[in-house]
Design an enzyme around this catalytic site. Structure first.
Site, PDB file in Angstrom:
ATOM      1  N   GLU A 188       4.217  -3.232  12.577  1.00  0.00           N
ATOM      2  CA  GLU A 188       3.309  -2.302  12.347  1.00  0.00           C
ATOM      3  C   GLU A 188       2.086  -3.197  11.602  1.00  0.00           C
ATOM      4  OE1 GLU A 188       1.041  -0.089  10.829  1.00  0.00           O
ATOM      5  OE2 GLU A 188       2.691   0.680   9.622  1.00  0.00           O
ATOM      6  N   SER A 201      -0.219  -7.321   7.467  1.00  0.00           N
ATOM      7  CA  SER A 201      -1.334  -7.618   8.473  1.00  0.00           C
ATOM      8  C   SER A 201      -1.147  -8.157   9.714  1.00  0.00           C
ATOM      9  CB  SER A 201      -2.249  -8.916   7.483  1.00  0.00           C
ATOM     10  OG  SER A 201      -1.378  -9.947   7.237  1.00  0.00           O
ATOM     11  N   ASN A 247       0.868  -1.221   0.136  1.00  0.00           N
ATOM     12  CA  ASN A 247      -0.001  -0.053   0.095  1.00  0.00           C
ATOM     13  C   ASN A 247       0.866   1.201   0.095  1.00  0.00           C
ATOM     14  OD1 ASN A 247       0.881  -0.193   2.491  1.00  0.00           O
ATOM     15  ND2 ASN A 247      -1.386   0.323   3.398  1.00  0.00           N
ATOM     16  N   GLU A 270     -11.087  -4.781   9.247  1.00  0.00           N
ATOM     17  CA  GLU A 270     -10.372  -3.619   8.616  1.00  0.00           C
ATOM     18  C   GLU A 270     -10.847  -3.831   7.276  1.00  0.00           C
ATOM     19  OE1 GLU A 270      -6.043  -4.063   8.481  1.00  0.00           O
ATOM     20  OE2 GLU A 270      -5.830  -2.068   8.408  1.00  0.00           O
ATOM     21  N   LYS A 315      12.397  -7.309   1.916  1.00  0.00           N
ATOM     22  CA  LYS A 315      11.566  -8.374   0.816  1.00  0.00           C
ATOM     23  C   LYS A 315      10.499  -7.404   0.798  1.00  0.00           C
ATOM     24  CE  LYS A 315       8.310 -10.809   1.527  1.00  0.00           C
ATOM     25  NZ  LYS A 315       7.605  -9.898   0.416  1.00  0.00           N
ATOM     26  N   PRO A 316      10.348  -6.844  -0.517  1.00  0.00           N
ATOM     27  CA  PRO A 316       9.293  -6.118  -0.726  1.00  0.00           C
ATOM     28  C   PRO A 316       7.881  -6.637  -1.075  1.00  0.00           C
ATOM     29  CG  PRO A 316      11.195  -5.546  -2.147  1.00  0.00           C
ATOM     30  CD  PRO A 316      11.307  -6.816  -1.585  1.00  0.00           C
ATOM     31  N   CYS A 339      -3.338   1.621   6.956  1.00  0.00           N
ATOM     32  CA  CYS A 339      -3.725   0.987   8.166  1.00  0.00           C
ATOM     33  C   CYS A 339      -4.181   2.050   9.028  1.00  0.00           C
ATOM     34  CB  CYS A 339      -2.519   0.044   8.602  1.00  0.00           C
ATOM     35  SG  CYS A 339      -1.017   0.900   8.767  1.00  0.00           S
TER      36      CYS A 339
HETATM   37  P1  ADP Z   1      -1.313  -7.131   3.128  1.00  0.00           P
HETATM   38  O1  ADP Z   1      -2.738  -7.701   3.535  1.00  0.00           O
HETATM   39  O2  ADP Z   1      -1.269  -5.749   3.262  1.00  0.00           O
HETATM   40  O3  ADP Z   1      -1.035  -7.766   1.676  1.00  0.00           O
HETATM   41  P2  ADP Z   1       0.361  -9.103   4.089  1.00  0.00           P
HETATM   42  O4  ADP Z   1       0.791  -9.215   5.439  1.00  0.00           O
HETATM   43  O5  ADP Z   1      -0.254 -10.246   3.424  1.00  0.00           O
HETATM   44  O6  ADP Z   1      -0.530  -7.699   3.947  1.00  0.00           O
HETATM   45  O7  ADP Z   1       1.677  -8.540   3.305  1.00  0.00           O
HETATM   46  C1  ADP Z   1       2.650  -7.853   3.895  1.00  0.00           C
HETATM   47  C2  ADP Z   1       4.137  -8.368   3.549  1.00  0.00           C
HETATM   48  O8  ADP Z   1       4.264  -9.406   4.090  1.00  0.00           O
HETATM   49  C3  ADP Z   1       4.183  -8.527   2.092  1.00  0.00           C
HETATM   50  O9  ADP Z   1       5.672  -8.326   1.737  1.00  0.00           O
HETATM   51  C4  ADP Z   1       4.027 -10.112   1.874  1.00  0.00           C
HETATM   52  O10 ADP Z   1       4.648 -10.542   0.777  1.00  0.00           O
HETATM   53  C5  ADP Z   1       4.503 -10.355   3.094  1.00  0.00           C
HETATM   54  N1  ADP Z   1       4.208 -11.748   3.610  1.00  0.00           N
HETATM   55  C6  ADP Z   1       2.702 -12.424   3.349  1.00  0.00           C
HETATM   56  N2  ADP Z   1       2.720 -13.560   3.879  1.00  0.00           N
HETATM   57  C7  ADP Z   1       3.982 -13.872   4.602  1.00  0.00           C
HETATM   58  C8  ADP Z   1       4.598 -14.823   5.134  1.00  0.00           C
HETATM   59  N3  ADP Z   1       4.028 -15.935   5.326  1.00  0.00           N
HETATM   60  N4  ADP Z   1       6.045 -14.887   5.490  1.00  0.00           N
HETATM   61  C9  ADP Z   1       6.728 -13.699   5.393  1.00  0.00           C
HETATM   62  N5  ADP Z   1       6.191 -12.778   4.540  1.00  0.00           N
HETATM   63  C10 ADP Z   1       4.775 -12.604   4.354  1.00  0.00           C
END
Ligand code: ADP
Length: 487
Positions: free
Chosen positions: A256, A235, A157, A389, A180-181, A290
């Site tokens: 966060e 999340s 976001n 949310e 890790k984006p 958020c």
């Molecule tokens: P959103 O709901 O904002 O997409 P996420 O928590 O799914 O939130 O994603 C935020 C970040 O966490 C992203 O970079 C995503 O690739 C990463 N992510 C999602 N699942 C995992 C996981 N199991 N382990 C590590 N990183 C993760």
């Protein structure tokens, strides 16, 4: 994509000072949420590349930490200046991969860069402390040292600012980083790497691992003993997984996570100002932040007046391509997001809510990711819009009668990130500000983000602060030296 500086567009991952392909040569697609167009194939890294990036971070750490704060600050300052110099291109890349209107994207670049500027200055203010000894022959000194290699996992976001908000304090502190984006928005991250290299960060100090398999790469970052700190924005669900994964190596962690922000309008509020604030707090990034107002509580005496003028203001929002002039609301980021919004609106209507405006996906073509800016009235606490949310352009309006009742409702959530309220009475302002169980409270304002203040939450919205004089502590450890002066 038309850019003034096409070099900013990179499709690989940036490890140890080089853009590299994955060993497997595999890639993943990135698309434009406005029209679904395929914009890039990006390097799909796995565990091997992640380990390489961590090792590069570890070897660069030894010399990076030895620089003075002023020297690190000078490189950060150059990075800041380069971001401002290339703001139009950075914003264009951001809009194309994320969807937000170009003006908003420029605002994000300015906001993101402001953390780099701030921490370029803070780099030379990593003060320790002296403590009067506990015995006559004892002298006590406290020093602060960088924690080591930092892993940063960031969301889609704010593809730019969530990176700079973590990376700038980490680098200022003397740490090195592996980022890790989010897989939906890797191009903004890569553009930052190009400018980081030009600013003069030595190889290995700043690394980016792009992947479409976040759980695999995330697990390596959380369990690798070389990594000493994880900073995550995303999340609550994923944050809890990462916190558990970090337990075995007892990493320092900042999280966060999600929010469920209350936005309270008391009957002595300036309604016009409250409407303006609610629009800013709700519809920024099409509701996908958020700290977006999630539940709007309006006191009974002014409820009808607020509902009318808020609905009018919402009707004036303009949806469209982020690149088009005058657009204020872009598409949601992906199909899953729009289905979630449809579900919470359906749930509210089934339970008796009425639609003041909006209420549907735009057009009959289910391929578009536009959801109409929506206002729901007659909502109650049994609906998903109270507990979930929303992360979309939907504003539920709750009616309340007194202060005690609204504070109880506002705090009735596991989240505790941002809250907002509008009113004039000074005693009540203090009372409500203190009673709200949130990390950040906007009083007569809907915009609270700034590098000079500590951003962060409590409860299940996480812990740790980003920005301000406190932000750098997340990347430092305290060491106390106890000298016996007789020896
Ligand atoms: P959103 O709901 O904002 O997409 P996420 O928590 O799914 O939130 O994603 C935020 C970040 O966490 C992203 O970079 C995503 O690739 C990463 N992510 C999602 N699942 C995992 C996981 N199991 N382990 C590590 N990183 C993760």
């Amino acid at each position: 994509m038309e850019l003034q500086y096409p070099k900013l567009l990179q499709y690989q991952s940036y490890i140890n000072g080089q853009f590299i392909d994955a060993h497997s040569q595999s890639t993943f697609p990135v698309s434009n949420p406005f029209n679904g167009e395929h914009i890039a194939e990006v390097t799909n890294c796995g565990i091997a590349e992640t380990k390489n990036a961590i090792a590069a971070g570890q070897s660069a750490f030894e010399s990076w930490r030895q620089l003075t704060g002023t020297e690190r600050g000078q490189i950060l300052r150059r990075w800041y200046e380069l971001q401002m110099q290339h703001i139009n291109d950075l914003a264009t890349i951001l809009t194309i991969e994320q969807g937000k209107p170009l003006e908003e994207a420029k605002g994000e670049i300015r906001y993101g860069a402001s953390f780099v500027e701030w921490f370029a200055e803070e780099a030379r203010r990593i003060y320790g402390d002296t403590i009067p000894g506990h015995q006559r022959d004892k002298r006590i000194v406290v020093i602060k040292q960088p924690v080591g290699v930092v892993a940063a996992i960031t969301p889609w976001n704010f593809p730019n600012a969530m990176i700079t908000r973590k990376v700038a304090p980490a680098l200022a502190a003397g740490c090195t980083v592996v980022i890790k984006p989010a897989e939906l928005t890797p191009l903004s991250a890569n553009a930052l790497a190009v400018l980081a290299e030009e600013a003069g960060f030595p190889p290995g100090v700043f690394n980016i691992v792009n992947t479409s398999n976040p759980s695999e790469v995330g697990k390596e970052l959380c369990t690798n003993p070389i990594v000493k700190k994880l900073s995550f924005t995303g999340s609550t669900e994923v944050g809890k997984i990462l916190l558990r994964q970090c337990a075995d190596t007892v990493k320092k962690v900042s999280l966060e996570l999600g929010g469920n922000a209350p936005f309270i309008v008391f009957d002595d509020a300036d309604v016009k100002a409250a409407v303006k604030g609610a629009i800013a707090a709700k519809y920024r990034n099409a509701g996908q932040t958020c700290v977006c107002a999630n539940r709007i509580f309006v006191q009974a005496a002014i409820y009808d007046q607020f509902e009318k003028s808020f609905t009018q203001a919402v009707r004036q929002q303009k949806m469209g391509s982020g690149l088009a002039e005058g657009v204020t609301i872009g598409p949601l980021v992906e199909e899953k997001a729009i289905q979630f919004v449809e579900d919470v609106v359906r749930d509210a209507i089934q339970k008796g809510a009425t639609i003041s405006t909006g209420g549907q996906r735009l057009g009959s073509d289910t391929k578009t990711l536009f959801y109409q800016p929506t206002v729901l009235s007659n909502v109650n606490t049994r609906m998903k819009v109270f507990t979930e949310e929303i992360f979309g352009p939907v504003a539920p309006l709750f009616k309340f009668y007194n202060e005690e009742e609204v504070i109880q409702m506002a705090n009735d959530t596991p989240y505790g990130l941002a809250a907002y309220f509008y009113g004039c009475d000074h005693a009540r302002i203090w009372h409500v500000a203190e009673a709200l169980e949130y990390g950040m409270v906007g009083i007569n304002t809907g915009m609270i983000s700034t590098p000079v203040a500590p951003f962060g939450g409590i409860k299940e919205s996480g812990f740790g602060r980003e920005g301000s004089k406190y932000g750098i502590d997340e990347y430092l450890q305290l060491k106390y030296l106890c000298w016996d002066i007789n020896d």
